[in-house]
Design an enzyme around this catalytic site. Structure first.
Site, PDB file in Angstrom:
ATOM      1  N   HIS A 130     -15.401  74.648 -14.408  1.00  0.00           N
ATOM      2  CA  HIS A 130     -16.122  73.379 -14.322  1.00  0.00           C
ATOM      3  C   HIS A 130     -17.155  73.483 -13.213  1.00  0.00           C
ATOM      4  O   HIS A 130     -17.241  74.489 -12.502  1.00  0.00           O
ATOM      5  CB  HIS A 130     -15.152  72.223 -14.072  1.00  0.00           C
ATOM      6  CG  HIS A 130     -14.321  71.866 -15.274  1.00  0.00           C
ATOM      7  ND1 HIS A 130     -14.855  71.298 -16.406  1.00  0.00           N
ATOM      8  CD2 HIS A 130     -12.998  72.025 -15.521  1.00  0.00           C
ATOM      9  CE1 HIS A 130     -13.897  71.103 -17.304  1.00  0.00           C
ATOM     10  NE2 HIS A 130     -12.763  71.538 -16.793  1.00  0.00           N
ATOM     11  N   ASP A 160     -23.634  70.878 -13.534  1.00  0.00           N
ATOM     12  CA  ASP A 160     -23.699  70.248 -14.854  1.00  0.00           C
ATOM     13  C   ASP A 160     -25.099  69.721 -15.169  1.00  0.00           C
ATOM     14  O   ASP A 160     -25.628  69.956 -16.260  1.00  0.00           O
ATOM     15  CB  ASP A 160     -22.708  69.085 -14.941  1.00  0.00           C
ATOM     16  CG  ASP A 160     -21.293  69.542 -15.273  1.00  0.00           C
ATOM     17  OD1 ASP A 160     -21.103  70.740 -15.544  1.00  0.00           O
ATOM     18  OD2 ASP A 160     -20.380  68.705 -15.246  1.00  0.00           O
TER      19      ASP A 160
END
Length: 378
Positions: A130, A160
């Site tokens: 992540h 992200d």
């Protein structure tokens, strides 16, 4: 047909999470016709919810790509597209029959944008991860945080969205520009590690100059310098101070009503200066300090919550936030002088545009009903 500089651009988005949808949101905000392809039936849709800003401004269809008929429908959709975006692990799109080799053979001008955390190759390419993992090995996490404390997570903005989705959108646009001369599409391999590392370019420059040599939280721009930090105010809220240059620091001193302040660029004075700023800024509320700083170059700003930001006068004047479907959210950016993007449309209901999109592909109404009854489409 949308408005904006990308009006007329056709994008197919294979539904995914965070970075890929954000890239497509950027493209849709600027006028591209984005069609989001999802499962035929609702599945484990992590972080997918009604009126999600990351699904605004595009149409949403549901197709079972595991069925031959469903895959054929998506292939026909891609045949007419300029761009395809996917955010699966390496090899997943290929196993679906939607890998770049297959699609570029059918549509040589296609720009195939793909985004992963680690990239399409390398020792970690197949590993889970992540945002926090990607910025960790990119060198973007360790420098963030207070002195003597562990690194602080910058939400999931760096990998992200900044180094991931936005970098993918830029890569897709660059490939489209190149296509104008070559007539050929190509694969854009966006790695969030690569993008997060790129965001630290200036930090590497400062290190090379010896201007960023101390531990975390003790340097010029990481909270080490007292004139570049946040401070609590009388009401328990915060202001941000960024008065680096001499003339700006002089303005700050004036706004704060201080006298006999030591040389702010001498690190030996930083502890005493920090104490002075802390004590002074606790004497008024956040908004009182913000009001005093208005019209000056003191580089003092109120630290607003995401809920407060849309009500700030500057953001109102710039139209920085818009209301879509009853939800306040950031407006498209940047701004354009001629090809002004429209306010994005409200997110579609899940898979609600399936029939309309297939009708545009020339699929007869009776065939659409047969495919729906068979569970091939939503």
């Amino acid at each position: 047909m949308g408005t904006g500089p990308l009006a007329g651009l056709k994008v197919v988005e294979l539904a995914g999470l965070a970075p890929a949808p954000f890239a497509c949101t950027v493209l849709a905000d600027l006028g591209a016709d984005v069609i989001r392809v999802d499962r035929a039936k609702p599945g484990f849709d992590v972080l997918s919810f009604p009126n999600d800003p990351l699904t605004r401004g595009r149409r949403w269809i549901g197709v079972d790509v595991k069925s031959p008929e469903g895959l054929d429908l998506v292939l026909k959709l891609v045949d007419e597209a300029d761009v395809l975006v996917e955010g699966f692990r390496p090899g997943v799109a290929e196993r679906m029959g939607l890998g770049p080799d297959a699609l570029l053979a059918r549509n040589p001008g296609l720009v195939y944008g793909r985004i992963t955390g680690w990239g399409q190759d390398g020792p970690l390419a197949e590993a889970a991860g992540h945002d926090i993992n990607y910025i960790a090995i990119a060198g973007a996490l360790e420098p963030i945080g207070q002195a003597g404390h562990k690194p602080t997570m910058p939400l999931n903005l760096v990998a992200d969205f900044g180094g991931g989705g936005l970098m993918l959108a830029m890569g897709v646009l660059a490939a489209l520009v190149e296509r104008q001369s070559s007539g050929r599409g190509q694969v854009v391999d966006a790695s969030m590690v690569d993008g997060a590392a790129l965001l630290t370019t200036s930090l590497h420059g400062l290190q090379n100059l010896g201007l960023w040599s101390k531990p975390r939280g003790e340097n010029l721009l990481d909270g080490g310098a007292p004139f570049y930090d946040t401070y609590e105010t009388a009401d328990g809220k915060f202001v941000a101070v960024g008065a680096i240059e001499g003339r700006f620091f002089a303005e700050l001193v004036k706004v704060l009503g201080l006298e006999d302040v030591p040389d702010h660029m001498n690190p030996e004075n930083w502890p005493a200066l920090r104490t002075l700023l802390e004590e002074t800024l606790r004497t008024r509320t956040r908004d009182e300090w913000a009001k005093l700083a208005e019209g000056t170059d003191a580089c003092l700003s109120p630290v607003l919550t995401p809920q407060e930001a849309p009500t700030h006068p500057h953001n109102i004047a710039r139209g920085t936030f818009v209301e879509i479907g009853g939800t306040t959210q950031p407006a498209p950016a940047p701004k354009f002088s001629r090809t002004v993007p429209a306010i994005p449309t409200q997110p579609s209901d899940a898979r609600a545009d399936t029939g309309a999109v297939l009708a545009e592909l020339g699929v007869p109404a009776e065939e659409i009903e047969r495919l729906r009854a068979a569970g091939t489409i939503a």
